[in-house]
Motif scaffolding. Structure first.
Motif, short mmCIF file in Angstrom:
data_model
loop_
_atom_site.label_atom_id
_atom_site.label_comp_id
_atom_site.label_asym_id
_atom_site.label_seq_id
_atom_site.Cartn_x
_atom_site.Cartn_y
_atom_site.Cartn_z
N SER A 1 12.59 15.55 2.60
CA SER A 1 11.31 14.80 2.43
C SER A 1 10.18 15.65 2.84
O SER A 1 10.37 16.73 3.00
N TYR A 2 9.02 15.05 2.57
CA TYR A 2 7.58 15.76 2.79
C TYR A 2 6.91 14.69 3.11
O TYR A 2 6.60 13.47 2.65
N SER A 3 5.89 14.95 3.85
CA SER A 3 4.82 13.69 4.30
C SER A 3 3.55 14.44 4.34
O SER A 3 3.35 15.72 4.73
N ARG A 4 2.34 13.65 4.39
CA ARG A 4 1.09 14.42 4.42
C ARG A 4 0.39 12.84 4.82
O ARG A 4 0.29 11.92 4.45
N THR A 5 -0.70 13.24 5.57
CA THR A 5 -1.64 12.21 6.21
C THR A 5 -2.94 12.55 5.53
O THR A 5 -3.36 13.53 5.49
N PHE A 6 -3.62 11.31 5.28
CA PHE A 6 -4.94 11.40 4.39
C PHE A 6 -5.72 10.82 5.16
O PHE A 6 -5.77 9.67 5.45
N ALA A 7 -6.67 11.84 5.75
CA ALA A 7 -7.73 11.23 6.45
C ALA A 7 -9.15 10.92 5.79
O ALA A 7 -9.68 9.87 6.54
N THR A 8 -9.25 11.21 4.77
CA THR A 8 -10.44 11.12 4.16
C THR A 8 -10.58 10.20 2.81
O THR A 8 -9.35 10.69 1.92
N ALA A 9 -11.16 9.31 2.54
CA ALA A 9 -11.40 8.62 1.21
C ALA A 9 -11.39 9.28 0.22
O ALA A 9 -11.95 10.35 0.27
N GLY A 10 -10.78 8.92 -1.03
CA GLY A 10 -10.83 9.78 -2.17
C GLY A 10 -9.54 9.77 -2.87
O GLY A 10 -8.70 8.89 -2.64
N THR A 11 -9.55 10.38 -4.31
CA THR A 11 -8.32 10.38 -5.09
C THR A 11 -7.77 11.90 -4.82
O THR A 11 -8.38 12.69 -5.34
N TYR A 12 -6.67 11.55 -4.58
CA TYR A 12 -5.62 12.77 -4.41
C TYR A 12 -4.30 12.85 -5.49
O TYR A 12 -3.44 12.21 -5.48
N ASP A 13 -4.65 13.72 -6.57
CA ASP A 13 -3.92 13.88 -7.73
C ASP A 13 -2.69 14.64 -7.41
O ASP A 13 -2.94 15.83 -6.62
N TYR A 14 -1.56 14.52 -7.51
CA TYR A 14 -0.29 15.46 -7.39
C TYR A 14 0.49 15.72 -8.75
O TYR A 14 0.63 14.81 -9.51
N HIS A 15 1.49 16.77 -8.66
CA HIS A 15 2.33 16.94 -9.59
C HIS A 15 3.50 17.83 -9.28
O HIS A 15 3.49 18.44 -8.11
N CYS A 16 4.53 17.95 -9.91
CA CYS A 16 5.73 18.90 -9.60
C CYS A 16 5.50 20.02 -10.32
O CYS A 16 4.95 20.17 -11.46
N THR A 17 5.61 21.24 -9.62
CA THR A 17 5.42 22.44 -10.02
C THR A 17 6.22 22.80 -11.32
O THR A 17 6.14 23.64 -11.91
N LYS B 1 -0.37 5.24 -5.54
CA LYS B 1 -0.36 4.09 -4.52
C LYS B 1 -1.74 4.29 -3.74
O LYS B 1 -2.51 5.26 -3.97
N THR B 2 -2.15 3.24 -3.26
CA THR B 2 -3.52 2.94 -2.65
C THR B 2 -3.42 2.87 -1.05
O THR B 2 -2.40 2.01 -0.67
N ILE B 3 -3.84 3.61 -0.19
CA ILE B 3 -3.62 3.36 1.26
C ILE B 3 -5.06 3.49 1.89
O ILE B 3 -5.99 3.84 1.34
N ALA B 4 -4.99 3.22 3.22
CA ALA B 4 -6.09 3.34 4.14
C ALA B 4 -6.44 4.75 4.86
O ALA B 4 -5.22 5.54 4.72
N PRO B 5 -7.54 5.04 4.95
CA PRO B 5 -7.68 6.41 5.61
C PRO B 5 -6.99 6.56 6.92
O PRO B 5 -6.83 5.67 7.75
N GLY B 6 -6.34 7.61 7.23
CA GLY B 6 -5.42 7.79 8.27
C GLY B 6 -4.09 7.49 8.18
O GLY B 6 -3.20 8.03 9.06
N ALA B 7 -3.78 6.94 6.86
CA ALA B 7 -2.37 6.85 6.69
C ALA B 7 -1.51 8.00 6.32
O ALA B 7 -1.96 8.94 5.61
N THR B 8 -0.33 7.86 6.46
CA THR B 8 0.60 8.99 6.13
C THR B 8 1.53 8.58 5.01
O THR B 8 2.09 7.16 5.04
N VAL B 9 1.84 9.35 3.98
CA VAL B 9 2.78 8.89 3.10
C VAL B 9 4.07 9.94 2.92
O VAL B 9 3.79 11.05 3.16
N GLU B 10 5.19 9.39 2.89
CA GLU B 10 6.36 10.09 2.88
C GLU B 10 6.99 10.20 1.29
O GLU B 10 7.20 9.12 0.85
#
Length: 127
Positions: free
Chosen positions: A98-114, A54-63
């Protein structure tokens, strides 16, 4: 002759106990553990995130919303997953919710399931 009457009596009792058919009440309800995904959100399913990127703008929140439960009210099975980022931010290992996170800074954020490692991974690109 007595044996035939006895068997016929049990057959009638068995039919009465089964309810005799009738109309169906429709499809079974969805599992109670699934969470509606908000517009623009990500579904946490069994062994995948949807969408995975997913591509978002800085300051956006993803749930992220968990939809990993299958089956009906009796016999429902849910699988625990997490949303764990390479930078250390993480949700709990959970079966629903659910879980949400706000992304303030431009960049690539990789994630996975533990639980599932790289086999269940995603990426948020902030630009």
């Amino acid at each position: 002759m007595m044996t035939k009457r006895w068997c016929a009596g049990f057959a009638l009792i068995g039919l009465a106990a089964c309810g005799g058919g009738g109309e169906s009440s429709g499809p079974p309800p969805p599992p109670v553990g699934n969470t509606p995904v908000p517009t623009g959100g990500i579904t946490v399913q069994n062994n995948s995130y949807s969408p995975a990127a997913k591509t978002i703008a800085p300051g956006a929140t993803v749930e992220w919303a968990w939809n990993s439960c299958v089956g009906g009210y009796e016999g429902e099975t849910c699988v625990a997953h997490s949303v764990t980022f390479a930078d250390g931010a993480t949700s709990s290992l959970q079966e629903r919710g659910s879980y949400s996170r706000t992304f303030a800074t431009a960049g690539t954020y990789d994630y996975h399931c533990t639980s599932h490692g790289a086999a269940m991974s995603g990426r948020i690109t902030v630009q």
